[in-house]
Write a protein that holds these residues in place. Structure first.
Motif, mmCIF file in Angstrom:
data_model
loop_
_atom_site.group_PDB
_atom_site.id
_atom_site.type_symbol
_atom_site.label_atom_id
_atom_site.label_comp_id
_atom_site.label_asym_id
_atom_site.label_seq_id
_atom_site.Cartn_x
_atom_site.Cartn_y
_atom_site.Cartn_z
ATOM 1 N N CYS A 187 -96.889 -27.209 39.660
ATOM 2 C CA CYS A 187 -97.834 -28.242 40.114
ATOM 3 C C CYS A 187 -97.918 -29.451 39.183
ATOM 4 O O CYS A 187 -98.678 -30.386 39.471
ATOM 5 C CB CYS A 187 -99.239 -27.646 40.244
ATOM 6 S SG CYS A 187 -99.438 -26.436 41.548
ATOM 7 N N ALA A 188 -97.158 -29.462 38.108
ATOM 8 C CA ALA A 188 -97.332 -30.479 37.070
ATOM 9 C C ALA A 188 -97.230 -31.905 37.595
ATOM 10 O O ALA A 188 -97.931 -32.802 37.116
ATOM 11 C CB ALA A 188 -96.315 -30.258 35.944
ATOM 12 N N GLU A 189 -96.376 -32.134 38.583
ATOM 13 C CA GLU A 189 -96.161 -33.496 39.077
ATOM 14 C C GLU A 189 -96.836 -33.765 40.422
ATOM 15 O O GLU A 189 -96.606 -34.814 41.039
ATOM 16 C CB GLU A 189 -94.663 -33.771 39.194
ATOM 17 C CG GLU A 189 -93.894 -33.634 37.892
ATOM 18 C CD GLU A 189 -94.417 -34.568 36.808
ATOM 19 O OE1 GLU A 189 -94.755 -35.726 37.150
ATOM 20 O OE2 GLU A 189 -94.504 -34.139 35.644
ATOM 21 N N ILE A 190 -97.637 -32.838 40.923
ATOM 22 C CA ILE A 190 -98.320 -33.044 42.205
ATOM 23 C C ILE A 190 -99.442 -34.061 42.033
ATOM 24 O O ILE A 190 -100.261 -33.958 41.113
ATOM 25 C CB ILE A 190 -98.873 -31.719 42.756
ATOM 26 C CG1 ILE A 190 -97.713 -30.779 43.118
ATOM 27 C CG2 ILE A 190 -99.754 -31.962 43.978
ATOM 28 C CD1 ILE A 190 -98.156 -29.419 43.617
ATOM 29 N N ARG A 191 -99.467 -35.036 42.928
ATOM 30 C CA ARG A 191 -100.487 -36.079 42.892
ATOM 31 C C ARG A 191 -100.962 -36.391 44.313
ATOM 32 O O ARG A 191 -100.177 -36.306 45.261
ATOM 33 C CB ARG A 191 -99.926 -37.370 42.276
ATOM 34 C CG ARG A 191 -99.443 -37.247 40.833
ATOM 35 C CD ARG A 191 -100.603 -37.083 39.868
ATOM 36 N NE ARG A 191 -100.127 -37.057 38.484
ATOM 37 C CZ ARG A 191 -99.701 -35.980 37.853
ATOM 38 N NH1 ARG A 191 -99.693 -34.812 38.474
ATOM 39 N NH2 ARG A 191 -99.294 -36.044 36.594
ATOM 40 N N PRO A 192 -102.215 -36.800 44.488
ATOM 41 C CA PRO A 192 -102.659 -37.251 45.817
ATOM 42 C C PRO A 192 -101.854 -38.488 46.234
ATOM 43 O O PRO A 192 -101.497 -39.309 45.381
ATOM 44 C CB PRO A 192 -104.134 -37.609 45.609
ATOM 45 C CG PRO A 192 -104.529 -36.960 44.324
ATOM 46 C CD PRO A 192 -103.295 -36.884 43.488
ATOM 47 N N VAL A 193 -101.569 -38.615 47.513
ATOM 48 C CA VAL A 193 -100.868 -39.804 47.971
ATOM 49 C C VAL A 193 -101.766 -41.017 47.760
ATOM 50 O O VAL A 193 -103.000 -40.923 47.768
ATOM 51 C CB VAL A 193 -100.432 -39.697 49.453
ATOM 52 C CG1 VAL A 193 -99.507 -38.511 49.664
ATOM 53 C CG2 VAL A 193 -101.632 -39.622 50.379
ATOM 54 N N GLN A 194 -101.149 -42.139 47.586
ATOM 55 C CA GLN A 194 -101.884 -43.357 47.274
ATOM 56 C C GLN A 194 -102.906 -43.696 48.359
ATOM 57 O O GLN A 194 -102.607 -43.656 49.546
ATOM 58 C CB GLN A 194 -100.900 -44.523 47.110
ATOM 59 C CG GLN A 194 -101.524 -45.776 46.551
ATOM 60 C CD GLN A 194 -100.487 -46.856 46.282
ATOM 61 O OE1 GLN A 194 -99.366 -46.772 46.748
ATOM 62 N NE2 GLN A 194 -100.876 -47.870 45.537
ATOM 63 N N LYS A 195 -104.126 -43.970 47.940
ATOM 64 C CA LYS A 195 -105.244 -44.399 48.782
ATOM 65 C C LYS A 195 -105.758 -43.315 49.739
ATOM 66 O O LYS A 195 -106.560 -43.614 50.626
ATOM 67 C CB LYS A 195 -104.873 -45.649 49.589
ATOM 68 C CG LYS A 195 -104.589 -46.865 48.716
ATOM 69 C CD LYS A 195 -104.355 -48.108 49.556
ATOM 70 C CE LYS A 195 -104.129 -49.322 48.659
ATOM 71 N NZ LYS A 195 -103.880 -50.551 49.457
ATOM 72 N N ILE A 196 -105.359 -42.056 49.540
ATOM 73 C CA ILE A 196 -105.822 -41.010 50.464
ATOM 74 C C ILE A 196 -107.331 -40.813 50.346
ATOM 75 O O ILE A 196 -108.015 -40.584 51.353
ATOM 76 C CB ILE A 196 -105.080 -39.674 50.228
ATOM 77 C CG1 ILE A 196 -105.401 -38.657 51.335
ATOM 78 C CG2 ILE A 196 -105.388 -39.100 48.860
ATOM 79 C CD1 ILE A 196 -104.900 -39.019 52.680
ATOM 80 N N GLN A 197 -107.895 -40.919 49.147
ATOM 81 C CA GLN A 197 -109.333 -40.697 49.000
ATOM 82 C C GLN A 197 -110.126 -41.767 49.741
ATOM 83 O O GLN A 197 -111.121 -41.454 50.410
ATOM 84 C CB GLN A 197 -109.731 -40.668 47.525
ATOM 85 C CG GLN A 197 -111.205 -40.309 47.337
ATOM 86 C CD GLN A 197 -111.511 -39.861 45.926
ATOM 87 O OE1 GLN A 197 -110.687 -39.983 45.025
ATOM 88 N NE2 GLN A 197 -112.706 -39.332 45.730
#
Length: 230
Positions: free
Chosen positions: A101-111
């Motif tokens: 999971c080290a590089e998992i990030r929310p997609v841009q502007k999803i929040q």
């Protein structure tokens, strides 16, 4: 009238690598070495991935989900020198998932999009995964949990996508019906085809979609769904 939006998780809400061989697995490899695995790092990564792939193939035939504990057992079958008890398996899984999971990030502007949509729609997550705490934990970590009224994972439900029951469970948990729902995801079969068979409007997140998917059903990013539902 659409009142429910269901999202896939991996590749839809978060960016991640589809591969299990590109991450740094030094810590979990060292753990397995200490447990008796006489294999070098490259062999370990390939062997672990092979055990995973074999179970994935079986699961897509039976449509019964498997857990990371099953992957460990399959791995140990190939390496008889290793034997892990339950506590050791838990420790290994934590190491492996931290690395994966080290590089998992929310997609841009999803929040921002979820924040806006949550006032008008019931939002849910439907995800294939092999460890019960993983998806809820990542949603918490990324500050996204509060937006979703129902999170259905294959490991908790017992059946992975594209088994129809997992979609039905997600709708039931939101007191919704197929004709009231939209599904957004990056898998053609799991997130686009099967929802439509159930009467759920669906959108495919893809930069190179199959030719038979109408252009108006394709999103470059999941966040574009905000412009595609009434």
């Amino acid at each position: 009238m659409i009142d429910t939006i269901l999202f896939d998780f991996f590749g839809t809400i978060v960016d991640y690598s589809h591969s299990r061989q590109v991450q740094d697995y030094s810590a979990s490899h060292q753990f397995m070495e200490a447990a008796g695995a006489s294999i070098d790092y490259e062999q370990y990564v390939r062997s672990w991935d092979e055990a995973f792939c074999n179970l994935e193939d079986e699961s897509q035939k039976t449509l019964v989900e498997f857990s990371l504990y099953d992957v460990i057992d399959r791995f140990m079958e190939k390496h008889p020198g290793i034997y892990l008890v339950k506590g050791q398996k838990d420790e290994f899984i934590e190491l492996f998932l931290t690395e994966w999971c080290a590089e998992i990030r929310p997609v841009q502007k999803i929040q921002e999009v979820l924040d806006e949509m949550s006032s008008s729609y019931k939002l849910g997550v439907v995800s294939n995964t092999h460890h019960k705490p993983l998806v809820p934990g990542l949603l918490d970590e990324f500050g996204l949990s509060a937006y979703f009224k129902n999170v259905v994972t294959s490991i908790a439900h017992g059946r992975p996508k594209p088994h129809q029951s997992i979609y039905i469970a997600a709708l039931s948990g939101l007191a919704s019906r197929p004709e009231q729902a939209v599904f957004v995801g990056d898998s053609y079969d799991h997130d686009y085809v099967t929802p439509r068979r159930l009467g759920i409007e669906s959108y495919l997140v893809s930069e190179s979609p199959p030719a038979n998917v109408p252009r108006e059903h394709v999103l470059c990013r999941a966040t574009q769904i905000i412009d595609n539902v009434p």
